[in-house]
Design a protein around this motif. Structure first.
Motif, short mmCIF file in Angstrom:
data_model
loop_
_atom_site.label_atom_id
_atom_site.label_comp_id
_atom_site.label_asym_id
_atom_site.label_seq_id
_atom_site.Cartn_x
_atom_site.Cartn_y
_atom_site.Cartn_z
N PHE A 94 -10.92 47.66 1.00
CA PHE A 94 -11.31 46.64 2.25
C PHE A 94 -11.64 45.20 1.33
N ASN A 95 -11.51 44.34 2.06
CA ASN A 95 -11.79 43.00 1.78
C ASN A 95 -11.48 41.84 2.69
N TYR A 96 -11.79 40.91 2.42
CA TYR A 96 -11.58 39.56 3.40
C TYR A 96 -10.70 38.61 3.04
N LEU B 127 -0.18 40.52 1.84
CA LEU B 127 -0.93 41.68 2.04
C LEU B 127 -0.47 42.22 3.40
N LYS B 128 0.05 41.89 4.38
CA LYS B 128 0.76 42.58 5.31
C LYS B 128 2.03 43.33 4.67
N PHE C 173 -4.75 44.51 9.40
CA PHE C 173 -5.87 43.54 9.58
C PHE C 173 -6.60 43.62 10.93
N GLY C 174 -7.96 43.26 10.85
CA GLY C 174 -8.93 43.09 11.91
C GLY C 174 -8.86 41.88 12.64
N THR D 87 -7.74 46.21 5.38
CA THR D 87 -7.99 47.69 4.68
C THR D 87 -6.70 48.40 4.72
N LEU D 88 -6.75 49.05 3.69
CA LEU D 88 -5.43 50.20 3.49
C LEU D 88 -6.18 51.54 3.00
N ASP D 89 -5.72 52.41 3.55
CA ASP D 89 -6.44 53.75 3.16
C ASP D 89 -5.26 54.72 2.43
#
Length: 155
Positions: A112-114, A126-127, A133-134, A150-152
């Motif tokens: 998680f980051n911005y 990143l995509k 993305f939020g 985020t990525l899980d």
């Protein structure tokens, strides 16, 4: 095409990295986060479980790492600072990115980051790496729009 090497960061790399950081990354860190580029880089390296540099043809194209945000929730904070050399060596850079993110997911269940909404190249990357993305939110001291990403880990 030259291959990328993922190597430990040496103290003498700091000055080289600072000299060559991409303008979009400078804008994100200095304007968006309100901190100096040098302090963010040094703190990022010191606070990471696995800080590394990506080198192609002897040039540092990026430095990255993953810090622990929460042990309880197994949340890691991935970060990357790229240099002006990344575009010239894009293919070699991209080739090592996905394995490194997978390595982060062995250390953390969630990443998680911005990212600064102005940093379109970073958002596209990143995509491509699979991050979700939020909606953009005001972030940092100047409340500039940043997207949470985020990525899980797949269980």
């Amino acid at each position: 095409m030259a291959a990328a090497d993922v190597l430990p960061i040496e103290p003498e790399d700091i000055a080289v990295i600072l000299r060559d950081v991409r303008q979009a990354d400078i804008d994100e860190i200095v304007e968006g986060l309100g901190v100096s580029l040098e302090s963010e880089l040094v703190d990022g390296i010191a606070g990471s479980l696995n800080a590394r540099k990506i080198v192609v043809d002897g040039q540092i194209v990026a430095v990255f790492g993953d810090a622990v945000h929460s042990l309880l929730g197994s949340v890691g904070v991935p970060w990357l600072i790229s240099t002006i050399h990344v575009e010239h060596h894009a293919r070699a850079f991209l080739k090592v990115c996905k394995p490194e993110v997978q390595g982060m997911l062995t250390r953390h269940r969630h990443l998680f980051n911005y990212v600064d909404a102005r940093n379109t190249a970073a958002i596209r990357w990143l995509k491509w790496l699979g991050f979700d993305f939020g909606e953009a939110v005001p972030y940092g001291p100047r409340h500039l729009p940043f997207y949470p990403f985020t990525l899980d880990r797949e269980e």
